[in-house]
Design an enzyme around this catalytic site. Structure first.
Site, mmCIF file in Angstrom:
data_model
loop_
_atom_site.group_PDB
_atom_site.id
_atom_site.type_symbol
_atom_site.label_atom_id
_atom_site.label_comp_id
_atom_site.label_asym_id
_atom_site.label_seq_id
_atom_site.Cartn_x
_atom_site.Cartn_y
_atom_site.Cartn_z
ATOM 1 N N ASP A 53 12.835 38.405 -18.606
ATOM 2 C CA ASP A 53 11.478 37.959 -18.943
ATOM 3 C C ASP A 53 10.501 39.135 -18.822
ATOM 4 O O ASP A 53 9.311 38.992 -19.093
ATOM 5 C CB ASP A 53 11.047 36.750 -18.101
ATOM 6 C CG ASP A 53 11.047 37.029 -16.616
ATOM 7 O OD1 ASP A 53 11.486 38.120 -16.196
ATOM 8 O OD2 ASP A 53 10.619 36.136 -15.854
ATOM 9 N N SER A 54 11.038 40.319 -18.453
ATOM 10 C CA SER A 54 10.245 41.546 -18.537
ATOM 11 C C SER A 54 9.859 41.813 -19.993
ATOM 12 O O SER A 54 9.020 42.672 -20.267
ATOM 13 C CB SER A 54 11.015 42.739 -17.955
ATOM 14 O OG SER A 54 12.335 42.790 -18.478
ATOM 15 N N GLU A 191 16.118 42.456 -5.932
ATOM 16 C CA GLU A 191 15.105 43.389 -6.436
ATOM 17 C C GLU A 191 14.225 43.912 -5.312
ATOM 18 O O GLU A 191 13.653 43.149 -4.529
ATOM 19 C CB GLU A 191 14.240 42.684 -7.512
ATOM 20 C CG GLU A 191 13.153 43.589 -8.062
ATOM 21 C CD GLU A 191 12.542 43.121 -9.374
ATOM 22 O OE1 GLU A 191 12.994 42.106 -9.941
ATOM 23 O OE2 GLU A 191 11.588 43.790 -9.826
HETATM 24 O O1 KIV Z 1 13.188 40.541 -16.291
HETATM 25 C C1 KIV Z 1 13.851 41.503 -15.902
HETATM 26 O O2 KIV Z 1 13.928 42.552 -16.551
HETATM 27 C C2 KIV Z 1 14.536 41.384 -14.625
HETATM 28 C C3 KIV Z 1 15.128 42.622 -14.058
HETATM 29 C C4 KIV Z 1 14.082 43.488 -13.495
HETATM 30 C C5 KIV Z 1 16.182 42.320 -13.076
HETATM 31 O O3 KIV Z 1 14.587 40.340 -14.070
#
Ligand code: KIV
Length: 273
Positions: A53-54, A191
């Protein structure tokens, strides 16, 4: 064996990840959000592709991961799956798609699996989301957990600094990790927590632990693709290793293109009909 069958045989599954942990072979994981980059990442041999969701930050330019919707995650997930042959594809469940109640969580997870053809979903949190995790797994959907810094809770934390430095929070994280494993999660992302704590969790659990800013004693590592390629330059946490400066590369190519048009160099005789 046909090409299709041999490709299927090489596909990474949750079972393969477990074997890798048992053999001590480290797991590589990267994010992707679109077909073209997912094809490159998969062909380069990454074991797990996370449709994170990044995407809310790196694809859409939002400050946080909260605004991205289930429909948008499904769009990104389906695009990635179409570009992948080998890697296990995990799609993040977005904020609001599973925290409300476990029935809603299951409905969201089923939509992701049906509409993207991904292999698994990931969601953030421990005991708070355990009922949802259990219900999704009962439906036969593999779930990856996510503990430590959980960006969907940024408004609760207030900052993106290292989590679980204090004893109470560290103990809670260990308990949550056990609960997620007992509920049937096939893996957990840790994380931004102290390396010593991540080591302890990786030793106590039998499922693979994937770290981002959690040190080297976990079973695998994940980074955001756009960060490690240097497309994003503003984000420079200590844990990030940059493998390229794509911002400068792309910017240089675009400047040359603009220059060639202005100077009447492009298109030339050979580049026209
Ligand atoms: O959304 C994302 O990219 C993540 C990673 C940072 C693990 O959850």
């Amino acid at each position: 064996m046909s090409v299709a069958m041999s490709q299927r045989a090489r596909k990474v599954t949750t079972h393969v990840l477990n074997e890798m942990k048992m053999k001590g072979e480290k797991i590589s994981m990267l994010t992707s959000y679109d077909y073209s980059l997912a094809r490159i990442v998969d062909a380069a041999g990454v074991d797990v592709i996370l449709v994170g969701d990044s995407a809310s930050n790196v694809m859409a330019g939002w400050e946080t991961t909260l605004p991205i919707t289930l429909d948008q995650m499904i769009y990104h997930g389906a695009s990635v799956v179409r570009g992948v042959n080998r890697a296990l594809v995990v799609v993040d469940m977005p904020f609001g798609a599973y925290q409300g109640n476990s029935k809603e969580a299951l409905t969201s997870a089923i939509r992701i699996m049906k509409e993207t053809a991904a292999d698994a979903v990931k969601l953030e949190g421990g005991r708070e989301v355990l009922e949802s995790v259990t219900r999704i797994i009962s439906a036969g959907i593999p779930v990856m957990g996510h503990l430590g810094l959980t960006p969907q809770s940024i408004h609760k934390f207030g900052t993106y600094t290292v989590r679980a430095k204090e004893k109470d929070e560290a103990e809670k994280l260990i308990e949550d990790a056990h609960m997620l494993e007992d509920a049937g999660c096939f893996s957990i992302v840790l994380e931004k927590i102290p390396a010593i704590l991540a080591k302890r969790v990786a030793e106590e659990l039998t499922i693979p632990l994937i770290g981002i800013g959690a040190g080297k004693h976990v079973d695998g590592q994940v980074l955001v693709l756009h960060d490690m390629l240097g497309i994003n330059q503003e984000f420079s946490p200590r844990f990030l290793r940059r493998y390229h400066n794509l911002f400068a590369e792309i910017s240089g190519a675009v400047k040359n293109y603009v220059q060639d048009i202005k100077s009447l160099d492009f298109p030339n005789e050979k580049e026209q009909y």
